[in-house]
Write an enzyme that holds these catalytic residues in place. Structure first.
Site, mmCIF file in Angstrom:
data_model
loop_
_atom_site.group_PDB
_atom_site.id
_atom_site.type_symbol
_atom_site.label_atom_id
_atom_site.label_comp_id
_atom_site.label_asym_id
_atom_site.label_seq_id
_atom_site.Cartn_x
_atom_site.Cartn_y
_atom_site.Cartn_z
ATOM 1 N N GLU A 125 11.549 33.050 18.745
ATOM 2 C CA GLU A 125 10.779 34.174 19.310
ATOM 3 C C GLU A 125 9.622 33.717 20.173
ATOM 4 O O GLU A 125 9.340 34.319 21.212
ATOM 5 C CB GLU A 125 10.274 35.106 18.192
ATOM 6 C CG GLU A 125 11.324 36.047 17.620
ATOM 7 C CD GLU A 125 12.210 35.402 16.557
ATOM 8 O OE1 GLU A 125 11.964 34.231 16.202
ATOM 9 O OE2 GLU A 125 13.151 36.068 16.076
ATOM 10 N N HIS B 58 10.281 42.116 5.831
ATOM 11 C CA HIS B 58 11.150 42.782 6.810
ATOM 12 C C HIS B 58 10.853 44.274 6.930
ATOM 13 O O HIS B 58 11.695 45.027 7.403
ATOM 14 C CB HIS B 58 12.629 42.627 6.409
ATOM 15 C CG HIS B 58 13.186 41.267 6.696
ATOM 16 N ND1 HIS B 58 12.584 40.115 6.272
ATOM 17 C CD2 HIS B 58 14.304 40.878 7.358
ATOM 18 C CE1 HIS B 58 13.323 39.066 6.658
ATOM 19 N NE2 HIS B 58 14.359 39.512 7.318
#
Lengths: 326, 359
Positions: free
Chosen positions: A60, A129
């Site tokens: 990322e 998450h």
């Protein structure tokens, strides 16, 4: 009018903009060969080819930074995060580079870049998450933050975002991708920063965005049975925030409940609540209430998760508090 | 018996030798394809960077401006060689030791000095300061203050060039401290995976702030390239012609073949990390050793030896540059600070002011 799923609406927005503008491309994990981790980019590799639909490694920081450099140098990247939870390992690229370089250069550098993907909780995925990041990204000057709740809004806002020419955080939800709604066949754009009244009512104003809009709608249906009519405002854009629309509604209802999937400290509800007390103090018949997550990470166990996640019952309770009907 | 394990972490109390220079090229300027005028122009430009920063340091010490000031003094051959070799529209990005690159990429001494002073006439309208010089029209993309964070951005500049198939390349400079950041590794992996036309350059000046290379990184820096099958070279950054020679080869390879390349340039900064640096992590002997091979002084001697210029001609160029820098100081002092409404400008493109809770 045709019905589209939320995910399909996002795909259509990207497809239309990519057909219109050669500079627009999509990159992210599993967006090409795999057809998208949540199938949002299904078929796009076939249409646009591997030059414009680009699979990235799980990197990322690297691909967010490449997006920033590409935006500076003439392209319009759409950077997909498999979820915004994973953006954190690359977030310096968003907060320090995408959001600030234009300012630091005295306006010399353009930064047309979209960071998009699912946000917030999606069931029992555990603490790392499940985070709602809209208030976090909204903290930083230089970013616009959009969190649509319905297919129509998602498509029109994403198309506007791609044309905006600025760094945009565009939030979706794994749990909303299958949600259906009417989306016109003809092209349309929705202005960034404009909210929408999603249900009219005179008794209390509910402000709810993203997934929370749907929870607020459930609560409103239940409350209607008790004779309490909620007006639901979906800000659609978190930043800039359409506070005027909220204030106008409160002038009519005199009561407000903010529904926000953030944790309480510094969440969207904190800021909006502050603005309401300052700008609509004389119109309020009760203190503003909010329904948020508790100040606790997401638990896994089903029963604890249900306790943790804001539900219609909590909204009903909050509405009863502001209407003194407990 | 097994060897007793070392118990300490980063060792202290021993001053390391910072860096070892590879041999300089034997070629003269003509063999490298430079005319006498090229050499003269390069000398002038290197001396301009030097004088600009010497004066900037004086102004800083006089309290004329605040913020950080990281000087490039000693490393000027790198910026000048880069600008000389690359095409005008190739993309350059660097870290916070950025004045030199700004000056070679079209920022005037006036606009540079005014930026240090935080004036509206500065190269970033007074909004960037020393660490954030920009000249986007000339493909100079800053000036970046977070160590290593601009390395993927430099890869992204190359990504756009490849996407647009425009024949341009990017070159990204960073200090030896940046090689310890994950950003470098992610950028290297992606650049090699996607065959981006990008040169990555570590300006290894021996110290990550005050921490010697051997104390901050686990292996020879150039070996970072090996893990990604990336081509690499070690270059003598104290020698202008060595820099030009190597960059000519590398830029051609990167442009023709669309590949990334890693250069470890060994160099030295004569001044501290920033203006508050006590410098007690290095020896006077080491500093003197590198001052003896000052790239600007050696270029002067070279020009005299090769009869490119006479001493009085060199002196007159230096006088001219001195005056240019003094004029820049006057310009910076006389310029206005940005107007108050500038605070709210340049956050987003577009005419609309999009600022939360701003009346």
């Amino acid at each position: 009018m045709p019905q589209l799923q939320f995910g399909e609406a996002i795909r259509e927005a990207m497809q239309e903009e990519m057909r219109r503008d050669e500079r627009v491309f999509l990159m992210g994990e599993e967006v090409a060969e795999y057809d998208g981790a949540y199938k949002v980019s299904q078929g796009m590799l076939e249409e646009f080819g591997p030059r414009r639909i680009i699979d990235t490694p799980i990197s990322e920081l690297g691909f967010s930074g490449i997006g920033v450099g590409a935006a500076m140098n003439g392209l319009v990247p759409i950077v997909e995060f498999m979820t915004f939870n994973f953006s954190l390992v690359g977030v310096d690229q968003i907060l320090n580079n995408a959001a600030k370089i234009r300012y630091m250069s005295g306006g010399q550098v353009n930064m047309p870049i979209i960071f998009r993907g699912p946000n917030a909780a999606a069931g029992q995925l555990g603490a790392t998450h499940s985070v709602a990041f809209e208030s976090f990204f909204s903290y930083f000057p230089g970013l616009k933050v959009i969190y649509a709740s319905e297919p129509f809004d998602a498509k029109g806002l994403l198309k506007s975002a791609i044309r905006d020419g600025n760094p945009i955080i565009f939030m979706e939800s794994e749990q909303m991708y299958g949600l259906k709604g009417e989306v016109p066949e003809e092209e349309y754009l929705i202005p960034i920063g404009k909210g929408k009244i999603k249900r009219e009512g005179d008794d209390v104003t509910l402000v709810a965005h993203g997934k929370m809009l749907h929870v607020a709608k459930q609560a409103a249906e239940q409350l209607a049975k008790d004779g309490i009519e909620c007006e639901i405002i979906d800000p659609r854009t978190i930043k800039p925030f359409d506070i005027e629309l909220v204030i106008e509604s409160i002038k009519k209802t005199n009561r407000c409940v903010l529904v926000d999937e953030s944790h309480p400290f510094g969440g969207v509800a904190s800021e909006v609540g502050f603005l309401i007390q300052r700008d609509a103090f004389d119109y309020l018949d009760a203190p503003v209430q909010r329904v948020t997550l508790p100040d606790v990470p997401a638990p896994f166990a089903r029963n604890l998760y249900d306790l943790w996640f804001p539900d219609a019952k909590q909204i009903v309770e909050a509405v009863k508090t502001v209407t003194y009907t407990n | 018996m097994t060897k007793k394990a070392e118990k300490s972490f980063t060792p202290t109390g021993f001053v390391y030798k910072s860096t070892t220079l590879p041999e300089a090229t034997k070629k003269d300027h003509k063999k490298l394809g430079l005319t006498n005028d090229d050499v003269i122009a390069l000398f002038r430009e290197m001396f301009l960077q030097r004088r600009f920063e010497e004066r900037a340091a004086q102004m800083y010490q006089k309290g004329k401006f605040g913020g950080f000031l990281h000087l490039y003094i000693g490393q000027e051959a790198i910026s000048s060689a880069t600008n000389f070799v690359l095409q005008d529209d190739d993309d350059i990005i660097t870290a916070y030791r950025d004045h030199g690159f700004g000056l070679v990429r079209g920022i005037s001494a006036k606009a540079g000095m005014a930026e240090l002073f935080g004036k509206a006439t500065g190269c970033s309208n007074g909004k960037g300061g020393s660490m954030h010089f920009f000249n986007a029209d000339r493909h100079f993309w800053g000036g970046h203050g977070i160590v290593g964070a601009h390395i993927p951005v430099g890869a992204g500049l190359a990504f756009a060039n490849k996407y647009l198939d425009n024949g341009r390349i990017s070159i990204s400079f960073f200090g030896d401290g940046a090689v310890d950041q994950g950003a470098l590794h992610e950028a290297f992996n992606l650049a090699q995976l996607w065959k981006l036309p990008a040169i990555f350059v570590v300006e290894n000046n021996g110290y990550s702030m005050g921490t010697a290379v051997e104390r901050h990184t686990a292996a020879e820096i150039y070996k970072r390239a090996l893990a990604y099958d990336m081509k690499y070279e070690i270059v003598n950054g104290m020698d202008l012609f060595s820099m030009i020679e190597k960059l000519q080869e590398v830029a051609k390879d990167v442009r023709d073949n669309s590949i990334p390349y890693f250069l470890e340039i060994r160099t030295y900064r004569y001044k501290g990390h920033s203006m508050s640096d006590p410098g007690n992590y290095r020896t006077k002997e080491e500093l003197d050793e590198f001052k003896a091979i000052d790239p600007i002084e050696r270029l002067k001697t070279y020009m005299l030896d090769k009869k490119v210029l006479k001493q009085d001609e060199i002196d007159s160029i230096m006088d001219e540059v001195n005056k240019e820098v003094l004029d820049a100081i006057d310009f910076a002092e006389e310029s206005d600070f940005p107007a108050e409404e500038e605070l709210y400008k340049h956050i987003f493109s577009g005419d609309e002011l999009v600022i939360h809770d701003h009346k």
